[in-house]
Write a protein that holds these residues in place. Structure first.
Motif, PDB file in Angstrom:
ATOM      1  N   SER A 237      27.696 -52.001  22.429  1.00 11.79           N
ATOM      2  CA  SER A 237      28.486 -51.029  23.177  1.00 11.79           C
ATOM      3  C   SER A 237      28.718 -51.468  24.609  1.00 11.79           C
ATOM      4  CB  SER A 237      27.767 -49.673  23.163  1.00 11.79           C
ATOM      5  OG  SER A 237      28.325 -48.768  24.096  1.00 11.79           O
ATOM      6  N   MET A 238      29.712 -50.856  25.211  1.00  8.75           N
ATOM      7  CA  MET A 238      29.946 -51.058  26.636  1.00  8.75           C
ATOM      8  C   MET A 238      28.836 -50.454  27.489  1.00  8.75           C
ATOM      9  SD  MET A 238      32.503 -52.989  26.992  1.00  8.75           S
ATOM     10  CE  MET A 238      32.871 -52.811  28.748  1.00  8.75           C
ATOM     11  N   ASP A 239      27.900 -49.721  26.870  1.00  9.73           N
ATOM     12  CA  ASP A 239      26.745 -49.211  27.614  1.00  9.73           C
ATOM     13  C   ASP A 239      25.673 -50.288  27.806  1.00  9.73           C
ATOM     14  OD1 ASP A 239      25.351 -49.412  25.183  1.00  9.73           O
ATOM     15  OD2 ASP A 239      25.317 -47.264  24.821  1.00  9.73           O
ATOM     16  N   LYS A 240      26.013 -51.552  27.418  1.00  6.71           N
ATOM     17  CA  LYS A 240      25.168 -52.741  27.618  1.00  6.71           C
ATOM     18  C   LYS A 240      24.010 -52.858  26.630  1.00  6.71           C
ATOM     19  CE  LYS A 240      26.076 -52.427  32.611  1.00  6.71           C
ATOM     20  NZ  LYS A 240      25.451 -52.389  33.963  1.00  6.71           N
ATOM     21  N   ILE A 253      16.715 -46.794  15.396  1.00  3.30           N
ATOM     22  CA  ILE A 253      15.325 -47.218  15.204  1.00  3.30           C
ATOM     23  C   ILE A 253      14.908 -48.292  16.203  1.00  3.30           C
ATOM     24  CG2 ILE A 253      15.205 -46.552  12.786  1.00  3.30           C
ATOM     25  CD1 ILE A 253      15.792 -49.399  11.984  1.00  3.30           C
ATOM     26  N   LYS A 254      15.865 -48.967  16.835  1.00  7.34           N
ATOM     27  CA  LYS A 254      15.567 -49.954  17.873  1.00  7.34           C
ATOM     28  C   LYS A 254      16.732 -50.009  18.846  1.00  7.34           C
ATOM     29  CE  LYS A 254      13.058 -53.251  14.896  1.00  7.34           C
ATOM     30  NZ  LYS A 254      13.048 -54.646  14.385  1.00  7.34           N
ATOM     31  N   ILE A 255      16.432 -50.456  20.062  1.00  6.93           N
ATOM     32  CA  ILE A 255      17.463 -50.717  21.062  1.00  6.93           C
ATOM     33  C   ILE A 255      17.184 -52.071  21.700  1.00  6.93           C
ATOM     34  CG2 ILE A 255      18.617 -49.947  23.170  1.00  6.93           C
ATOM     35  CD1 ILE A 255      17.737 -47.105  22.548  1.00  6.93           C
ATOM     36  N   PHE A 256      18.175 -52.950  21.690  1.00  2.00           N
ATOM     37  CA  PHE A 256      18.059 -54.253  22.332  1.00  2.00           C
ATOM     38  C   PHE A 256      18.738 -54.165  23.694  1.00  2.00           C
ATOM     39  CE2 PHE A 256      18.582 -56.620  17.959  1.00  2.00           C
ATOM     40  CZ  PHE A 256      17.529 -55.876  17.431  1.00  2.00           C
ATOM     41  N   ARG A 257      18.023 -54.527  24.726  1.00  2.00           N
ATOM     42  CA  ARG A 257      18.578 -54.493  26.082  1.00  2.00           C
ATOM     43  C   ARG A 257      18.424 -55.855  26.755  1.00  2.00           C
ATOM     44  NH1 ARG A 257      19.576 -49.108  27.203  1.00  2.00           N
ATOM     45  NH2 ARG A 257      18.219 -47.582  26.154  1.00  2.00           N
ATOM     46  N   GLY A 258      19.184 -56.072  27.804  1.00  2.00           N
ATOM     47  CA  GLY A 258      19.088 -57.305  28.555  1.00  2.00           C
ATOM     48  C   GLY A 258      20.412 -57.736  29.142  1.00  2.00           C
ATOM     49  N   HIS A 259      21.506 -57.516  28.435  1.00  2.00           N
ATOM     50  CA  HIS A 259      22.817 -57.866  28.966  1.00  2.00           C
ATOM     51  C   HIS A 259      23.123 -57.029  30.204  1.00  2.00           C
ATOM     52  CE1 HIS A 259      24.464 -60.773  26.168  1.00  2.00           C
ATOM     53  NE2 HIS A 259      24.059 -60.058  25.137  1.00  2.00           N
ATOM     54  N   GLN A 260      23.827 -57.656  31.139  1.00  2.00           N
ATOM     55  CA  GLN A 260      24.200 -56.981  32.380  1.00  2.00           C
ATOM     56  C   GLN A 260      25.634 -56.450  32.346  1.00  2.00           C
ATOM     57  OE1 GLN A 260      21.664 -56.562  34.702  1.00  2.00           O
ATOM     58  NE2 GLN A 260      20.588 -57.429  32.933  1.00  2.00           N
ATOM     59  N   GLY A 261      26.276 -56.597  31.213  1.00  2.00           N
ATOM     60  CA  GLY A 261      27.622 -56.080  31.012  1.00  2.00           C
ATOM     61  C   GLY A 261      27.759 -55.565  29.599  1.00  2.00           C
ATOM     62  N   GLY A 262      28.894 -54.949  29.308  1.00  2.00           N
ATOM     63  CA  GLY A 262      29.132 -54.402  27.988  1.00  2.00           C
ATOM     64  C   GLY A 262      29.036 -55.451  26.896  1.00  2.00           C
ATOM     65  N   ILE A 263      28.613 -55.030  25.707  1.00  2.00           N
ATOM     66  CA  ILE A 263      28.520 -55.922  24.559  1.00  2.00           C
ATOM     67  C   ILE A 263      29.879 -55.935  23.857  1.00  2.00           C
ATOM     68  CG2 ILE A 263      27.232 -56.513  22.485  1.00  2.00           C
ATOM     69  CD1 ILE A 263      25.488 -56.227  24.992  1.00  2.00           C
ATOM     70  N   GLU A 264      30.463 -57.111  23.726  1.00  2.73           N
ATOM     71  CA  GLU A 264      31.794 -57.235  23.139  1.00  2.73           C
ATOM     72  C   GLU A 264      31.766 -57.691  21.682  1.00  2.73           C
ATOM     73  OE1 GLU A 264      34.493 -56.339  24.517  1.00  2.73           O
ATOM     74  OE2 GLU A 264      34.079 -56.239  26.670  1.00  2.73           O
ATOM     75  N   CYS A 265      30.705 -58.413  21.277  1.00  6.84           N
ATOM     76  CA  CYS A 265      30.678 -58.976  19.926  1.00  6.84           C
ATOM     77  C   CYS A 265      29.236 -59.259  19.528  1.00  6.84           C
ATOM     78  CB  CYS A 265      31.513 -60.260  19.852  1.00  6.84           C
ATOM     79  SG  CYS A 265      31.116 -61.476  21.140  1.00  6.84           S
ATOM     80  N   LEU A 266      28.996 -59.302  18.217  1.00  7.09           N
ATOM     81  CA  LEU A 266      27.672 -59.684  17.721  1.00  7.09           C
ATOM     82  C   LEU A 266      27.798 -60.272  16.328  1.00  7.09           C
ATOM     83  CD1 LEU A 266      26.684 -57.373  15.479  1.00  7.09           C
ATOM     84  CD2 LEU A 266      26.146 -56.065  17.522  1.00  7.09           C
ATOM     85  N   HIS A 267      26.794 -61.055  15.961  1.00 11.38           N
ATOM     86  CA  HIS A 267      26.679 -61.598  14.614  1.00 11.38           C
ATOM     87  C   HIS A 267      25.203 -61.668  14.258  1.00 11.38           C
ATOM     88  CE1 HIS A 267      27.814 -65.001  11.534  1.00 11.38           C
ATOM     89  NE2 HIS A 267      27.313 -63.923  10.965  1.00 11.38           N
ATOM     90  N   VAL A 268      24.823 -60.947  13.217  1.00  8.44           N
ATOM     91  CA  VAL A 268      23.436 -60.947  12.756  1.00  8.44           C
ATOM     92  C   VAL A 268      23.337 -61.879  11.551  1.00  8.44           C
ATOM     93  CG1 VAL A 268      21.484 -59.539  12.017  1.00  8.44           C
ATOM     94  CG2 VAL A 268      23.251 -58.540  13.492  1.00  8.44           C
ATOM     95  N   ILE A 269      22.424 -62.836  11.631  1.00 10.32           N
ATOM     96  CA  ILE A 269      22.267 -63.834  10.579  1.00 10.32           C
ATOM     97  C   ILE A 269      20.856 -64.406  10.639  1.00 10.32           C
ATOM     98  CG2 ILE A 269      23.202 -65.632  12.098  1.00 10.32           C
ATOM     99  CD1 ILE A 269      24.343 -67.022   9.622  1.00 10.32           C
ATOM    100  N   ASN A 270      20.250 -64.620   9.474  1.00 11.22           N
ATOM    101  CA  ASN A 270      18.911 -65.232   9.396  1.00 11.22           C
ATOM    102  C   ASN A 270      17.900 -64.555  10.315  1.00 11.22           C
ATOM    103  OD1 ASN A 270      20.461 -67.045   7.872  1.00 11.22           O
ATOM    104  ND2 ASN A 270      19.191 -68.782   8.481  1.00 11.22           N
ATOM    105  N   ASN A 271      17.929 -63.235  10.338  1.00  7.83           N
ATOM    106  CA  ASN A 271      16.988 -62.432  11.125  1.00  7.83           C
ATOM    107  C   ASN A 271      17.135 -62.621  12.631  1.00  7.83           C
ATOM    108  OD1 ASN A 271      15.514 -61.100   8.944  1.00  7.83           O
ATOM    109  ND2 ASN A 271      14.768 -63.152   8.458  1.00  7.83           N
TER     110      ASN A 271
END
Length: 346
Positions: A237-240, A253-271
């Protein structure tokens, strides 16, 4: 203890577009008749010597570029050498190419092996000839995302709807209405569709009835990307933040944080979850240990698309470039079964 975060540099930078690179996909360079037989190899970690990958990128410049990525081993140094060349440019869209996806079923080859979304239409292409085979009309806003599942294509649009299409006939099948703002992303499984929107919500739809099954609430800004992976839903999300959802309860169930800007794309693969951000970086999270294990630096503008394929990470950016990264070592790691915890990557 949290694993040390490694800073990664790209092993190649490739330029050809005259605008932001919004969409990306990769596949093995194979004869169309061999595609079906290669499905088991589509996500293998490491390509064999002399394997060739086709990379496709869509851009604000309204074009799609096909790149040929070839790797081979230097017989003297025993090091892998990667050569990337632009082989074709596909033109036809009259707006930004926000989405594209290759089809891997050779039974549909006569209807095109590439589907793209730009302007208000979807197009199917023959990538060998570079020609448009079909133009699908129906949306009344820009097409922002595409997903192909079996004989159907699904598209989300600025008109706030999702549409399903019969690839064989090129006809629209169903219109899913429920979002209050632009639909930015979709994913599709056998029974359901997941869609994320600027309205900050994710809707899970029944493919059989067209009705909403769940509404996922939690993000505090627009949802830009999502993926269904091993019974969980991952959304950026753009909420970073990136949220992991239980698809039975629609609860975070989980939240990943660390980016300093909005998240534009993701790919989940091999855990592992690779995420691209407006902060110009890509991060890799281990979804089992709840650790951020790598940060990929090099782009000079936001990262709008990425794809992990055959041990490499490909990314497209507002800096108009495509970058290549080696991630074979990350994907080869065996996950550690630590406790599941809400985590941050600083």
């Amino acid at each position: 203890m949290t694993e040390e975060i490694k800073i990664r540099k790209s092993i190649g930078v490739y330029r050809g577009h005259d605008g932001t690179v919004y969409s990306i996909d990769a596949f093995w360079k194979l004869n169309p008749k061999s595609i079906e037989n290669s499905k088991s190899n589509l996500n293998k970690i490491s390509p064999e010597r002399d394997d060739v990958v086709y990379l496709l990128t869509g851009s604000h410049d309204q074009s799609i570029i096909m790149w040929e990525v070839q790797s081979y081993c230097n017989p003297n140094t025993k090091q892998e050498i990667v050569k990337v060349e632009q082989v074709k440019r596909l033109k036809g869209h009259t707006g930004d190419v926000y989405a594209l996806e290759m089809t891997t079923d050779d039974s549909f080859y006569r209807f095109g092996n590439l589907i793209s979304g730009g302007d208000y239409t979807l197009r199917t292409w023959n990538t060998e000839t570079g020609t448009t085979l079909q133009t699908l009309h129906g949306h009344t806003g820009y097409v922002s995302c595409i997903k192909v599942k079996g004989k159907r294509a699904f598209s989300g649009s600025w008109d706030t709807t999702i549409r399903s299409w019969n690839i064989e006939s090129g006809k629209g099948m169903h219109v899913f209405k429920g979002h209050k703002n632009i639909v930015n992303c979709i994913d599709v499984i056998d029974t359901d569709i997941f869609s994320g929107s600027w309205d900050m919500n994710i809707i899970q739809w029944s493919r059989a009835t067209g009705d909403p099954v769940h509404i996922y609430r939690g993000h505090t800004d627009g949802v830009q990307c999502l993926q269904y992976y091993e019974d969980h839903l991952y959304s950026g999300s753009m909420d970073k933040s990136i949220r992991v959802w239980n698809t039975k309860t629609a609860k975070t169930i989980k939240i990943f944080r660390g980016h300093q800007g909005g998240i534009e794309c993701l790919h989940v693969i091999n855990n592992h979850c690779f995420s691209g951000s407006y902060d110009k970086t890509i991060r890799c999270f281990d979804i089992k240990t709840a650790d951020c294990i790598a940060i990929f630096e090099g782009h000079t503008d936001g990262v709008y698309c990425l794809r992990v394929f055959a041990g490499r990470l490909y990314s497209g950016s507002g800096d108009k470039s495509v970058r290549l990264w080696d991630v074979k070592d990350i994907l080869a790691k065996k996950p550690k079964n630590w406790w599941n915890k809400i985590f941050s990557c600083f």
